[in-house]
Design a protein around this motif. Structure first.
Motif, PDB file in Angstrom:
ATOM      1  N   ALA A 106     -32.801  20.810  10.487  1.00 24.44           N
ATOM      2  CA  ALA A 106     -31.865  21.925  10.530  1.00 24.44           C
ATOM      3  C   ALA A 106     -30.320  21.598   9.996  1.00 24.44           C
ATOM      4  O   ALA A 106     -30.084  20.460  10.572  1.00 24.44           O
ATOM      5  CB  ALA A 106     -31.702  22.700  11.877  1.00 24.44           C
ATOM      6  N   LEU A 107     -29.743  22.373   9.268  1.00 26.72           N
ATOM      7  CA  LEU A 107     -28.466  22.040   8.859  1.00 26.72           C
ATOM      8  C   LEU A 107     -27.547  22.882   9.412  1.00 26.72           C
ATOM      9  O   LEU A 107     -27.340  23.923   8.821  1.00 26.72           O
ATOM     10  CB  LEU A 107     -28.464  21.893   7.338  1.00 26.72           C
ATOM     11  CG  LEU A 107     -29.495  20.995   6.592  1.00 26.72           C
ATOM     12  CD1 LEU A 107     -29.509  21.517   5.044  1.00 26.72           C
ATOM     13  CD2 LEU A 107     -29.040  19.576   6.681  1.00 26.72           C
ATOM     14  N   PRO A 108     -26.934  22.730  10.657  1.00 27.86           N
ATOM     15  CA  PRO A 108     -25.841  23.771  11.093  1.00 27.86           C
ATOM     16  C   PRO A 108     -24.951  23.954  10.355  1.00 27.86           C
ATOM     17  O   PRO A 108     -24.181  23.293   9.574  1.00 27.86           O
ATOM     18  CB  PRO A 108     -25.576  22.789  12.298  1.00 27.86           C
ATOM     19  CG  PRO A 108     -25.544  21.518  12.101  1.00 27.86           C
ATOM     20  CD  PRO A 108     -26.740  21.427  11.343  1.00 27.86           C
ATOM     21  N   GLU A 121     -35.179  24.430   9.407  1.00 26.49           N
ATOM     22  CA  GLU A 121     -35.972  23.139   8.928  1.00 26.49           C
ATOM     23  C   GLU A 121     -36.983  23.779   7.907  1.00 26.49           C
ATOM     24  O   GLU A 121     -37.495  24.596   8.103  1.00 26.49           O
ATOM     25  CB  GLU A 121     -36.461  22.445  10.121  1.00 26.49           C
ATOM     26  CG  GLU A 121     -36.896  21.252   9.791  1.00 26.49           C
ATOM     27  CD  GLU A 121     -37.316  20.361  10.887  1.00 26.49           C
ATOM     28  OE1 GLU A 121     -36.736  20.902  12.388  1.00 26.49           O
ATOM     29  OE2 GLU A 121     -38.437  19.774  10.979  1.00 26.49           O
ATOM     30  N   GLY A 122     -37.186  22.952   7.018  1.00 24.22           N
ATOM     31  CA  GLY A 122     -38.370  23.057   6.009  1.00 24.22           C
ATOM     32  C   GLY A 122     -37.997  24.214   5.110  1.00 24.22           C
ATOM     33  O   GLY A 122     -38.827  24.489   4.157  1.00 24.22           O
ATOM     34  N   SER A 123     -36.923  24.681   5.062  1.00 25.56           N
ATOM     35  CA  SER A 123     -36.520  25.727   3.743  1.00 25.56           C
ATOM     36  C   SER A 123     -36.273  25.063   2.434  1.00 25.56           C
ATOM     37  O   SER A 123     -35.813  23.824   2.350  1.00 25.56           O
ATOM     38  CB  SER A 123     -35.470  26.550   4.142  1.00 25.56           C
ATOM     39  OG  SER A 123     -34.161  25.877   4.363  1.00 25.56           O
ATOM     40  N   LYS A 141     -28.475  12.648  -4.066  1.00 28.87           N
ATOM     41  CA  LYS A 141     -28.338  11.073  -4.066  1.00 28.87           C
ATOM     42  C   LYS A 141     -27.616  10.874  -2.764  1.00 28.87           C
ATOM     43  O   LYS A 141     -28.124   9.755  -1.996  1.00 28.87           O
ATOM     44  CB  LYS A 141     -27.674  10.552  -5.081  1.00 28.87           C
ATOM     45  CG  LYS A 141     -28.663  10.275  -6.265  1.00 28.87           C
ATOM     46  CD  LYS A 141     -27.847   9.750  -7.460  1.00 28.87           C
ATOM     47  CE  LYS A 141     -27.921   8.168  -7.642  1.00 28.87           C
ATOM     48  NZ  LYS A 141     -27.356   7.848  -8.859  1.00 28.87           N
ATOM     49  N   GLY A 142     -26.814  11.696  -2.411  1.00 28.35           N
ATOM     50  CA  GLY A 142     -25.922  11.181  -1.246  1.00 28.35           C
ATOM     51  C   GLY A 142     -26.759  11.365   0.114  1.00 28.35           C
ATOM     52  O   GLY A 142     -26.529  10.509   1.067  1.00 28.35           O
ATOM     53  N   LEU A 143     -27.421  12.507   0.202  1.00 27.78           N
ATOM     54  CA  LEU A 143     -28.116  12.780   1.263  1.00 27.78           C
ATOM     55  C   LEU A 143     -29.574  12.190   1.626  1.00 27.78           C
ATOM     56  O   LEU A 143     -30.153  12.371   2.496  1.00 27.78           O
ATOM     57  CB  LEU A 143     -28.236  14.294   1.489  1.00 27.78           C
ATOM     58  CG  LEU A 143     -27.029  14.835   1.576  1.00 27.78           C
ATOM     59  CD1 LEU A 143     -27.292  16.549   1.549  1.00 27.78           C
ATOM     60  CD2 LEU A 143     -26.339  14.777   2.775  1.00 27.78           C
ATOM     61  N   ARG A 168     -33.076   8.906   7.958  1.00 28.15           N
ATOM     62  CA  ARG A 168     -32.393  10.158   8.663  1.00 28.15           C
ATOM     63  C   ARG A 168     -32.974  11.413   8.431  1.00 28.15           C
ATOM     64  O   ARG A 168     -32.792  12.576   9.037  1.00 28.15           O
ATOM     65  CB  ARG A 168     -31.097  10.142   8.419  1.00 28.15           C
ATOM     66  CG  ARG A 168     -30.248   8.913   9.083  1.00 28.15           C
ATOM     67  CD  ARG A 168     -28.648   9.120   8.968  1.00 28.15           C
ATOM     68  NE  ARG A 168     -28.138  10.369   9.642  1.00 28.15           N
ATOM     69  CZ  ARG A 168     -26.980  10.608   9.429  1.00 28.15           C
ATOM     70  NH1 ARG A 168     -26.248  10.050   8.432  1.00 28.15           N
ATOM     71  NH2 ARG A 168     -26.687  12.135   9.809  1.00 28.15           N
ATOM     72  N   ARG A 169     -33.806  11.556   7.314  1.00 25.14           N
ATOM     73  CA  ARG A 169     -34.674  12.729   7.167  1.00 25.14           C
ATOM     74  C   ARG A 169     -33.709  13.764   6.919  1.00 25.14           C
ATOM     75  O   ARG A 169     -34.079  14.880   7.726  1.00 25.14           O
ATOM     76  CB  ARG A 169     -35.780  12.890   7.969  1.00 25.14           C
ATOM     77  CG  ARG A 169     -36.754  11.504   7.669  1.00 25.14           C
ATOM     78  CD  ARG A 169     -37.944  11.694   8.753  1.00 25.14           C
ATOM     79  NE  ARG A 169     -38.565  13.008   8.294  1.00 25.14           N
ATOM     80  CZ  ARG A 169     -39.579  12.983   7.234  1.00 25.14           C
ATOM     81  NH1 ARG A 169     -39.640  11.913   6.602  1.00 25.14           N
ATOM     82  NH2 ARG A 169     -40.374  13.891   6.959  1.00 25.14           N
ATOM     83  N   ILE A 170     -32.846  13.919   6.213  1.00 29.25           N
ATOM     84  CA  ILE A 170     -32.302  15.180   6.013  1.00 29.25           C
ATOM     85  C   ILE A 170     -32.566  15.993   4.854  1.00 29.25           C
ATOM     86  O   ILE A 170     -32.848  17.312   5.033  1.00 29.25           O
ATOM     87  CB  ILE A 170     -30.473  14.805   5.714  1.00 29.25           C
ATOM     88  CG1 ILE A 170     -30.235  13.883   6.486  1.00 29.25           C
ATOM     89  CG2 ILE A 170     -29.606  16.155   5.514  1.00 29.25           C
ATOM     90  CD1 ILE A 170     -28.752  13.237   6.107  1.00 29.25           C
TER      91      ILE A 170
END
Lengths: 158, 230
Positions: free
Chosen positions: B38-40, B58-60, B70-72, B77-79
């Motif tokens: 989840a990205l708050p 998560e998962g969207s 590339k950065g993420l 860390r599985r972003i």
């Protein structure tokens, strides 16, 4: 600037001078130009036919045949017999050579070779197609390095 | 007739050139991906929600530009996880192996080659085949014996002949119809070929030894010498 001695210039006797001087004198109407011995319809026809038959490039009578033809036909066409035919013949030979060059460039790229050997090419032809070809080969190289993420050297086998 | 500045070209292989305009524009292209956690409070940023306090569940599925992806991207860390855009997938790869000349590469994303090279940064089991397709699409050479691997290298090799012929023979004609189908890298090549042709014609006409006003100076709009009175 370079220096040298030329002459002696006697009226009516043929003298060899550098091309630039000859053109200059001709423009001032002080001389008459004699065409080089390869600039003759029969000889050029032979060269053109040989070029068409062979797959490789034929040696040209002078490494500057394009430039010389252009200069002489522009400034001194009255001194050259059958100037128009000569112009057509040289143009035909040029077109044939360029077509051969492109064909070999194409097969070079298709097979992804590493070297190509081109004999008897004049500078003019190289300049016309050189930039494009080197850029295309650069791109191919870049794309090919994608295949070997860890290595830095070339490889023909993939 | 010479250049006013020397542009920085796109980078080599999987690296990008920081200063290259082509690379910058290319990395703006979007990739499909998925949020792994989840990205708050980032919903607005990624175009998912209206309020500023919403988080991306998560998962969207998201469309992320390459530079962000590339950065993420980090397997620990599985972003974010990224997927290949459809043009690089198996279905399109078979199209390329059939005949690479008919594909409208510009419509598919003007940076087919560069983008494809960048995709190899994300560990993906189909990587070597993607790279090969991109290369071979320009040559149209023999397809590799290993399964149906076709790659950007092959696309490049197949299309090369077309580009060379068309750029070297179209003098003073309207080339927009031809160029519309090429992607940016091929367009640059095409322009180089055209320039070579133009220079040669110029030489033949005798313009190479004449002094003409530089195109940069003509646009200054100053009065010409002949128009000044007195």
């Amino acid at each position: 600037l370079f220096q040298g001695d030329l002459g002696p210039f006697n009226p009516g006797l043929p003298v060899e001078v550098p091309v630039w001087l000859a053109i200059n004198l001709k423009q001032r109407q002080k001389c008459r130009l004699i065409p080089p011995e390869w600039m003759d319809v029969g000889k050029l026809e032979e060269i053109r036919d040989q070029e068409r038959k062979e797959d490789t490039f034929t040696p040209m009578p002078s490494p500057y045949y394009m430039e010389l033809t252009k200069l002489l036909l522009n400034y001194a066409s009255d001194n050259i017999p059958k100037a128009d035919e000569i112009r057509t013949l040289v143009k035909d030979t040029w077109d044939t050579r360029m077509a051969k060059l492109r064909l070999s460039a194409d097969s070079f790229v298709q097979q992804q070779e590493a070297h190509a050997k081109l004999d008897n090419l004049t500078l003019m032809e190289i300049n016309t197609t050189g930039t494009f070809l080197t850029q295309a080969l650069d791109h191919m190289y870049k794309l090919r390095t994608n295949l070997q993420p860890g290595e830095s050297s070339h490889s023909q086998d993939f | 007739m010479s250049e006013a500045y020397f542009p920085v070209g796109p980078g080599l292989g999987m690296e990008e050139n920081f200063l290259s305009l082509d690379d910058i524009l290319m990395s703006q292209e979007k990739l499909p991906g998925r949020a792994e956690s989840a990205l708050p409070r980032l919903a607005v940023l990624l175009g998912q929600g209206a309020g500023s306090a919403e988080s991306v569940p998560e998962g969207s599925k998201l469309e992320i530009p390459l530079w962000l992806a590339k950065g993420l991207h980090d397997s620990k860390r599985r972003i974010i996880s990224v997927e290949l855009p459809k043009i690089y997938k198996e279905a399109w790869r078979t199209v390329f192996s059939a005949d690479a000349n008919v594909v409208d590469l510009h419509k598919m994303g003007p940076y087919y080659y560069g983008f494809g090279s960048q995709l190899l940064n994300f560990d993906n089991p189909e990587n070597p085949e993607i790279a090969q397709t991109i290369l071979q699409a320009t040559e149209g050479g023999p397809v590799l014996p290993a399964s149906n691997s076709v790659c950007p290298l092959q696309t490049f090799t197949a299309r090369f002949r077309r580009i060379m012929d068309s750029s070297q023979n179209a003098y003073n004609e309207d080339t927009s119809a031809l160029v519309a189908q090429l992607d940016e890298l091929e367009r640059a090549l095409f322009q180089v070929g055209q320039k070579g042709l133009n220079d040669f014609q110029c030489w033949e006409k005798g313009q190479a030894s004449q002094i003409t006003a530089s195109s940069l100076v003509q646009s200054y709009g100053k009065r010409k010498f002949t128009e000044v009175d007195g």
